[in-house]
Design a protein around this motif. Structure first.
Motif, short mmCIF file in Angstrom:
data_model
loop_
_atom_site.label_atom_id
_atom_site.label_comp_id
_atom_site.label_asym_id
_atom_site.label_seq_id
_atom_site.Cartn_x
_atom_site.Cartn_y
_atom_site.Cartn_z
N PRO A 49 0.85 -1.19 0.00
CA PRO A 49 0.00 0.00 0.00
C PRO A 49 0.89 1.24 0.00
CG PRO A 49 -0.01 -1.06 2.18
CD PRO A 49 0.97 -1.80 1.33
N ARG A 60 -4.41 2.86 7.90
CA ARG A 60 -3.06 2.72 7.36
C ARG A 60 -2.85 1.57 6.39
NH1 ARG A 60 0.84 5.55 9.41
NH2 ARG A 60 0.57 6.70 11.32
N GLN A 68 -6.31 -1.13 1.41
CA GLN A 68 -5.51 -1.31 0.19
C GLN A 68 -4.98 -2.74 0.09
OE1 GLN A 68 -4.37 2.36 1.80
NE2 GLN A 68 -3.05 2.78 0.06
N ASP A 86 7.74 1.72 3.49
CA ASP A 86 8.76 2.39 4.30
C ASP A 86 9.66 1.44 5.08
OD1 ASP A 86 6.46 1.68 5.74
OD2 ASP A 86 6.90 3.13 7.31
N HIS A 129 11.12 -2.97 10.57
CA HIS A 129 9.92 -2.14 10.50
C HIS A 129 10.15 -0.96 11.43
CE1 HIS A 129 5.22 -2.11 10.60
NE2 HIS A 129 5.73 -0.94 10.40
N HIS A 170 8.78 2.15 11.42
CA HIS A 170 7.71 3.14 11.62
C HIS A 170 8.23 4.56 11.39
CE1 HIS A 170 4.96 0.19 13.44
NE2 HIS A 170 5.99 -0.26 14.12
N1 UDP Z 1 -0.25 3.82 3.99
C1 UDP Z 1 -1.14 4.28 3.03
N2 UDP Z 1 -2.00 5.29 3.38
C2 UDP Z 1 -2.01 5.85 4.61
C3 UDP Z 1 -1.11 5.38 5.58
C4 UDP Z 1 -0.25 4.35 5.24
O1 UDP Z 1 -1.14 3.81 1.90
O2 UDP Z 1 -2.81 6.76 4.86
C5 UDP Z 1 0.69 2.75 3.63
C6 UDP Z 1 2.15 3.16 3.77
O3 UDP Z 1 2.62 3.71 2.56
C7 UDP Z 1 2.82 1.84 4.11
C8 UDP Z 1 1.73 1.11 4.89
O4 UDP Z 1 0.50 1.68 4.52
O5 UDP Z 1 3.15 1.12 2.96
C9 UDP Z 1 1.92 1.17 6.40
O6 UDP Z 1 1.85 2.50 6.80
P1 UDP Z 1 2.76 3.13 7.95
O7 UDP Z 1 4.16 2.85 7.61
O8 UDP Z 1 2.36 4.54 8.15
O9 UDP Z 1 2.31 2.27 9.18
P2 UDP Z 1 3.25 1.72 10.30
O10 UDP Z 1 4.61 1.51 9.69
O11 UDP Z 1 3.28 2.76 11.34
O12 UDP Z 1 2.60 0.45 10.70
#
Ligand code: UDP
Length: 252
Positions: free
Chosen positions: A10, A75, A79, A102, A229, A231
């Motif tokens: 996503p 998040r 997707q 990320d 990961h 974050h």
């Molecule tokens: N993501 C997205 N839309 C959003 C927030 C997140 O498409 O509004 C995607 C983001 O690009 C990544 C994944 O969802 O590929 C996880 O997001 P994030 O890294 O913010 O979450 P965390 O790492 O904190 O779990």
């Protein structure tokens, strides 16, 4: 023949998107084919993402999720579900892996995915979201047998499986062939996102496998880390004074 890898990512437009997607794309490009990168955006396919994907030289599909997102906490959940629908609908046969844009991935990880028969899992190193603390999430193994879990933070004992979204992968045929895999339930797999944060992975996985005996831990003894990961997006990045970073920063 080598197994197809189906990597689901996503993504959304923000300053570091180009950096993140390019970095992931460059790793995927080093993975021997066949590999399919399914990149999913919310609401519409942005020209920014399309442009980055065109340049990566990886076989990809650029999908759009149109489900109304109810919370910023989602998040990427909807997707990922769009990608699962796509994989099931087109009967894409391969190993499905959720790779957020990320995170940081080693090539070894993608090699390891091809050894998975049913469901593979491994420990992921991460920065705990609340504290600046590095933790592990994922299995404790004896050779490839999963014998326990690294637990942490709030959901300590309540979660059945302590697996990060980027800490497991599975054979896509489990989605549409419950009999062959003697899945815990023969009803269609309920996708990610209907439960509270922290339980999405375990709720999903509980439908794919009955218990640890149907899991393959890797690498042997789960003794090495293959992805991180961090974050990064969740931490407020301190940009240098005067920088205004709302849009994608381009990567050459
Ligand atoms: N993501 C997205 N839309 C959003 C927030 C997140 O498409 O509004 C995607 C983001 O690009 C990544 C994944 O969802 O590929 C996880 O997001 P994030 O890294 O913010 O979450 P965390 O790492 O904190 O779990």
């Amino acid at each position: 023949p080598r197994k197809e890898l189906i990597v689901v990512t996503p993504t959304y437009n923000r300053a570091l998107q180009s950096y993140f997607l390019n970095r992931l794309g460059q790793v995927l490009r080093l993975v021997p084919p066949p590999i399919l990168w399914i990149v999913v955006e919310m609401n519409s396919a942005s020209t920014e993402t399309a442009e980055i994907l065109r340049k990566t030289d990886v076989m990809y599909r650029h999908l759009v999720c149109t489900k109304n997102s109810t919370s910023v906490k989602d998040r990427g959940v909807h997707q990922r579900n769009t990608a699962l629908d796509h994989i099931e609908h087109h009967r894409l046969d391969g190993i499905v892996y959720f790779a957020d844009d990320d995170n940081i991935y080693s090539l070894k990880l993608f090699e390891t995915l091809r050894d998975i028969s049913r469901f593979g899992t491994w420990p992921v190193a991460m920065l705990a979201q609340s504290k600046n603390k590095a933790i592990l999430e994922g299995p404790v193994c004896n050779s490839s047998q999963v014998i326990g879990w690294h637990t942490n933070e709030k959901s300590k004992r309540l979660r059945r499986f302590h697996v990060d979204v980027s800490g497991f992968a599975f054979n896509s045929t489990i989605l549409w062939d419950p009999k062959r895999w003697r899945r815990p339930t023969s009803s269609p797999i309920r996708q990610l996102g209907t439960v509270k944060e922290g339980f999405q992975e375990t709720t999903f996985i509980e439908q794919l496998v009955e218990d640890e005996s149907q899991m393959e831990g890797s690498p042997p003894d789960c003794s090495k880390i293959m992805n991180w990961h961090l974050h990064l997006d969740a931490h407020n990045i301190a940009y240098p004074k005067g920088w205004l970073l709302q849009k994608n920063l381009d990567v050459v």
